[in-house]
Design a protein around this motif. Structure first.
Motif: not given
Ligand code: F6P
Length: 547
Positions: A307-317
């Motif tokens: 939930t604080q991880n930039m690439p993970v967040l952008m991927g999930l979005l």
């Protein structure tokens, strides 16, 4: 068939989408003054505001659960530890090793690859030094002034995009040109701008067999030999390739060949010697900063909770919109002229990686995977296709990318640029209601009926999502981090869909079909084609005869 959609985490997201789909983001902003601070984060000099997305905290939790259930942590570990995650080609995808510190050990087939990577970086540094201090000269004794990169796909887009992005850091005495297309108009345009005596051609081709690149290289070799009346091309041609023998057969001495390895994918190769045009332009120290920026993003990606991880967040979005709202497109809109080619780079990165309908285990995928990437630099896109973003029936998430003012940028121009990006994102989110539209139409010269009619056309639905990436300064380090951010975002999506993001069999099919068609165009060959292809071949033959 792939069973991802049967997972409870997937179905929980489907149910959640139904409950929030009718909410308007504007209402969430009105109700929650903390929304911006809750849905934004900083990594060094990169700030991501993702509050203008159709999400709640619960959405993020559910998406994180999907990532965990689909083994994202294990897959990230496999990427960094050099497992053969490119399963169809039985090899790792180790672009992250190219930017890792020398002291780290990363093994491929039992061999630590870090010494080889750093030996190539050293060789690049020594070569660049010779070009810069003019000890490397053309056959007639002139120092190098023009560099021509001959390559296509990843051997073109990475160098093109980064050289353009970091133009402010470039040595003034050097100019870099690019030839990618087989259309000789591309080549002719560059030839008009260069002096053969002071030009260095870089043949960038991992395979040294890509038809466009090798044909262009052969034509340029002939041009140079004719122009300089010599067979000695050595001071003017270098190669970056994994096929040393082929480059030597072309006429390039071994010492002028820079290695690239099969565990580096073309679209992930800018961190290897494929980055040589960039390193020549900005100098090796800046190139090393570029690698360090990417490494810093790697560290963040590897070690930060989802939930604080930039690439993970952008991927999930991205997954949220593609798989739960049915979006097919994703826009990359940098409000920055130097980042003009970023969209093209991400287009190859994302679409060649995740444009697939088969899992790594060979199961058919029926849901949508990688999006169509489109975009243009702001403000140009605003006056071209943003209309459809605002009022079309497509839902197209947008990444706005802005940077702080560069030294040579006019202050008031930059302020307008930033305001433009901000106002586009705001307009997409907020839209305009019928009542607002009606209220802004003057009473004078308009009947009530006319006003009502016009108001309908001016209604903008809003509720259209966007991310806002603000980069303090466009430096080599920050650019490295930005590109790595998109690489990992792509990885996250491929991992959740269970795709092999590192092969490209669709591209290979086109390559394989070309030779018989070329043969048919040139000869009266009667190989059986479908009637359309055969008809077009015949059409071309007639055209050629008559021109
Ligand atoms: O477009 C397919 C592709 O294989 C890309 O992945 C690659 O970047 C490009 O062709 C060029 O390949 P090469 O570097 O081998 O010439």
């Amino acid at each position: 068939m792939n069973t991802l959609t049967k997972r409870v985490e997937w179905q929980a997201l489907q149910a959640h989408q139904k409950t929030i789909a009718s909410f308007h983001m504007q209402d969430w902003f009105n109700q929650d003054p903390q929304r911006f601070s809750r849905f934004s984060l900083t990594l060094e000099e990169i700030f991501l505001d993702y509050s203008k997305n159709r999400i709640t905290t619960e959405t993020l939790n559910l998406l994180s659960q999907l990532a965990t259930a689909t083994h994202l942590p294990k897959k990230i570990n496999a990427l960094f530890s050099g497992e053969a995650i490119n399963s169809t080609e039985k090899r790792p995808a180790l672009h992250v090793a190219l930017r890792a510190p020398e002291k780290q050990s990363i093994y491929v087939n039992g061999q630590n690859i870090m010494p080889t990577i750093h030996a190539t970086l050293k060789k690049m540094g020594e070569f660049i030094e010779k070009v810069h201090n003019a000890t490397w000269r053309g056959v007639t004794g002139k120092p190098i002034r023009d560099i021509v990169n001959i390559g296509i796909g990843g051997s073109h887009l990475g160098p093109l995009m980064t050289v353009s992005a970091l133009a402010d850091f470039a040595k003034e005495e050097l100019c870099c040109h690019f030839i990618s297309n087989i259309d000789s108009a591309h080549l002719n345009a560059v030839l008009k701008e260069i002096n053969p005596e002071s030009t260095l051609f870089i043949i960038s081709s991992k395979s040294f067999s890509t038809l466009e690149t090798i044909t262009n290289a052969e034509t340029l070799r002939h041009w140079l030999q004719t122009q300089l009346n010599t067979q000695n091309i050595a001071p003017h041609f270098i190669a970056i390739t994994g096929a040393t023998e082929k480059a030597m057969t072309f006429g390039i001495p071994k010492e002028n060949i820079f290695d690239i390895w099969d565990w580096v994918g073309g679209r992930y190769s800018i961190w290897s010697a494929i980055g040589l045009p960039l390193a020549l332009l900005i100098g090796m120290d800046h190139f090393l900063e570029f690698l360090a920026g990417a490494h810093s993003m790697d560290q963040h990606f590897q070690h930060t909770e989802f939930t604080q991880n930039m690439p993970v967040l952008m991927g999930l979005l991205g997954i949220w919109y593609i798989n739960f709202f049915g979006t097919t497109h994703h826009a990359i809109v940098p409000y920055s002229h130097p980042l003009n080619y970023l969209r093209s780079h991400i287009q190859q990165l994302d679409m060649e990686s995740n444009g697939k309908n088969i899992t790594q285990y060979g199961e058919t995928i029926r849901f949508l995977t990688g999006p169509v990437i489109l975009g243009e630099q702001g403000c140009n896109g605003q006056h071209a296709f943003h209309q459809l973003f605002h009022q079309g029936n497509h839902l197209i998430p947008v990444d706005f990318i802005l940077t702080g003012k560069r030294n040579n940028e006019l202050d008031h121009h930059h302020a307008i640029l930033v305001s433009s990006g901000l106002s586009q994102a705001k307009a997409l989110m907020q839209g305009k209601s019928y009542a607002e539209a009606l209220a802004e139409i003057p009473l004078e010269n308009n009947t009530l009926e006319e006003r009502k009619q016009l108001a309908k056309h001016k209604v903008i639905p809003g509720n259209r999502p966007s991310n806002f990436l603000f980069i303090n300064r466009l430096t080599p380090r920050n650019l490295g981090a930005l590109i790595a951010l998109y690489e990992h975002k792509t990885f996250v999506q491929g991992a959740i869909w269970d795709i092999n993001s590192f092969d490209q069999w669709g591209v290979e099919l086109g390559k394989n079909l070309l030779p018989p068609i070329l043969a048919a165009l040139n000869a009266q060959d009667n190989i059986l084609h479908d009637s359309s292809t055969a008809g077009l071949i015949q059409h071309y033959r007639t055209l050629r005869k008559n021109v």
